[in-house]
Write an enzyme that holds these catalytic residues in place. Structure first.
Site, PDB file in Angstrom:
ATOM      1  N   LYS A 153       0.844  -1.201   0.000  1.00 50.19           N
ATOM      2  CA  LYS A 153       0.000   0.000   0.000  1.00 50.19           C
ATOM      3  C   LYS A 153       0.887   1.261   0.000  1.00 50.19           C
ATOM      4  O   LYS A 153       2.097   1.171  -0.053  1.00 50.19           O
ATOM      5  CB  LYS A 153      -0.944  -0.038   1.200  1.00 50.19           C
ATOM      6  CG  LYS A 153      -1.807  -1.317   1.257  1.00 50.19           C
ATOM      7  CD  LYS A 153      -2.881  -1.343   0.189  1.00 50.19           C
ATOM      8  CE  LYS A 153      -3.514  -2.692  -0.075  1.00 50.19           C
ATOM      9  NZ  LYS A 153      -4.190  -3.354   1.012  1.00 50.19           N
TER      10      LYS A 153
HETATM   11  C1  LIG Z   1      -5.128  -4.305   1.687  1.00 54.41           C
HETATM   12  C2  LIG Z   1      -6.593  -4.209   1.762  1.00 54.41           C
HETATM   13  C3  LIG Z   1      -7.322  -4.325   2.976  1.00 54.41           C
HETATM   14  C4  LIG Z   1      -6.702  -4.588   4.308  1.00 54.41           C
HETATM   15  O1  LIG Z   1      -5.703  -5.496   4.283  1.00 54.41           O
HETATM   16  P1  LIG Z   1      -4.681  -5.785   5.463  1.00 54.41           P
HETATM   17  O2  LIG Z   1      -3.680  -6.639   4.790  1.00 54.41           O
HETATM   18  O3  LIG Z   1      -5.440  -6.486   6.525  1.00 54.41           O
HETATM   19  O4  LIG Z   1      -4.088  -4.481   5.956  1.00 54.41           O
HETATM   20  C5  LIG Z   1      -8.692  -4.117   2.930  1.00 54.41           C
HETATM   21  N1  LIG Z   1      -9.317  -3.853   1.784  1.00 54.41           N
HETATM   22  C6  LIG Z   1      -8.665  -3.746   0.619  1.00 54.41           C
HETATM   23  C7  LIG Z   1      -9.427  -3.393  -0.615  1.00 54.41           C
HETATM   24  C8  LIG Z   1      -7.288  -3.949   0.566  1.00 54.41           C
HETATM   25  O5  LIG Z   1      -6.654  -3.853  -0.622  1.00 54.41           O
END
Ligand SMILES: *Cc1c(COP(=O)(O)O)cnc(C)c1O
EC number: 2.6.1.50
Length: 421
Positions: free
Chosen positions: A219
């Site tokens: 991210k």
């Molecule tokens: C990355 C992501 C999350 C949360 O993911 P974690 O790995 O738990 O931090 C939630 N929704 C979307 C659309 C994502 O891409």
């Protein structure tokens, strides 16, 4: 940023592509030819520098490894960045979504509307609370949840909407707010892709009742694992804070028995241990300083992809709505499959063989066996299902250099030329 002229692009592609236009070098790597790259280019990757390392080491040598001063500091700086009153840091984005569903009061029998073109966590968080995710179809242009289909899917049991800012592009938050007000629904924005994006000039993070961000390494910024929720609502903030720490409070104004003594605390509700560590928060603070730089780099890369891919027939580039200023988590192309002799699978495999770390975001959530076992069946969301057949995610991350991007374009051109009808 310097503008790339079309003529420069053509020249660039021709120069880069030349080796593949003569002799044996146009043989696809998957058929035994030479790969465009020697090493695999991943689709996403963190950017960690010395200042990040120093920030983490500093905490390792300090008194608090978890729930010390860095948590509050990170939350305040994050809230400042997005412009919200409050922020609550949690162990990951999924925990953050779970906490948001709890704070929204989602419970057995409640329905929550979300999109199928997302990571499973956007719907799993509803299941954790005993609710039922209801999938609305997507808009074929933006790939975000279709506002009209949200309204069609509302029943007397609907409690909340979890729209996802897919690939970084905000959903139409004004339109969603209008529906939410009309039917008295809570809006939990899954902004895991859209840290730093803007909707009508306003930063994502204050436009829903709660906004969830993920700090996973692919991210925009990372804390290893991590998630954070922003809100302007004090009541929701208190609920989120309780939920991430076992449901336990020491705050005098929240205690039922106020006179027990200084050691005393109360567990008011059943919460979880979803805390973020000081080690992670120190990394988060350090990463946050670089966020704007990361976003500028992502936008420059996207601009370059958009320009270079213009020249390639059979590729549909991302569409951005006029209200959006996306910070671009993902760069996703759609293949016009009618123009090729093979499907997405063969094209995908050929690109991987060229050492381009392509990916697919996402398998529609309700295709997963767990959801099929819960009674969801294929055919629910035709636009999402059609899109799924045709999409490929190209590598995009701030540390990517220009020649990495050119390799992707060269490989795509090589593979698509070969499979052209
Ligand atoms: C990355 C992501 C999350 C949360 O993911 P974690 O790995 O738990 O931090 C939630 N929704 C979307 C659309 C994502 O891409």
């Amino acid at each position: 940023m310097k503008n790339i002229k079309a003529t420069d692009n053509e020249k660039l592609i021709k120069e880069k592509y030349k080796p593949y236009e003569n002799e044996d070098s146009d043989i696809l790597a998957i058929n035994g030819g030479k790969a465009v790259r020697d090493n695999l280019l991943p689709y996403g990757k963190q950017w960690i520098d010395d200042s990040d390392v120093e920030a983490v080491v500093h905490i390792l040598k300090s008194d608090y490894l978890t729930t010390g001063p860095k948590v509050k500091e990170f939350e305040e700086k994050f809230a400042d960045y997005v412009g919200s009153k409050y922020a609550v840091a949690l162990s990951n984005g999924t925990a953050a979504l779970h906490a948001a569903c709890y704070a929204a009061g989602i419970t057995k029998g409640d329905e929550v509307i979300t999109t199928p073109i997302t990571f499973a966590a956007s719907a799993n968080c509803v299941l954790y609370q005993g609710g039922r995710p209801v999938f609305a179809d997507i808009d074929p242009l933006t790939y975000n949840i279709d506002i009209n289909d949200i309204e069609r899917k509302i029943t007397k049991n609907t409690k909340a909407i979890i729209p996802v800012d897919f690939a970084g592009q905000p959903v139409d938050l004004d339109a969603i707010r209008e529906i939410a007000d009309k039917y008295n629904l809570i809006v939990i924005e899954d902004a895991a892709h859209s840290l730093g994006s803007e909707y009508k000039g306003q930063k994502i993070g204050t436009l829903a009742d709660m906004t969830e961000f993920s700090l996973h390494p692919v991210k925009h910024i990372t804390t290893g694992e991590g998630g954070i929720i922003t809100t302007n609502n004090l009541d929701l903030y208190n609920k989120l804070s309780l939920f991430r720490a076992h449901g336990i409070t020491r705050e005098t104004q929240q205690l039922l028995n106020k006179n027990e003594g200084p050691w005393y605390y109360e567990q008011l509700e059943l919460g979880y241990n979803y805390r973020m560590t000081d080690i992670q928060c120190a990394l988060g603070i350090s990463q946050l300083k670089k966020l704007d730089k990361f976003i500028r780099r992502r936008k420059a890369l996207v601009h370059k992809y958009n320009e270079l891919l213009k020249e390639i027939d059979g590729v549909i580039r991302p569409f951005e709505a006029s209200f959006s200023n996306s910070s671009y988590h993902l760069y996703i192309i759609q293949l016009e499959l009618e123009k090729f002799t093979v499907g997405r699978k063969e094209i995908f495999e050929a690109l991987r063989a060229e050492n381009i770390g392509v990916n697919v975001h996402y398998v529609p959530v309700y295709y997963h066996p767990h959801y099929q076992n819960l009674g969801y069946s294929k055919g629910l969301c035709p636009n999402a299902e059609k899109l799924y057949e045709r999409i490929i995610t190209l590598p995009l991350f701030p540390a990517m250099i220009d020649t990495d991007l050119e390799d992707v374009v060269v490989a795509l051109r090589k593979v698509l030329n070969y499979y052209k009808k």
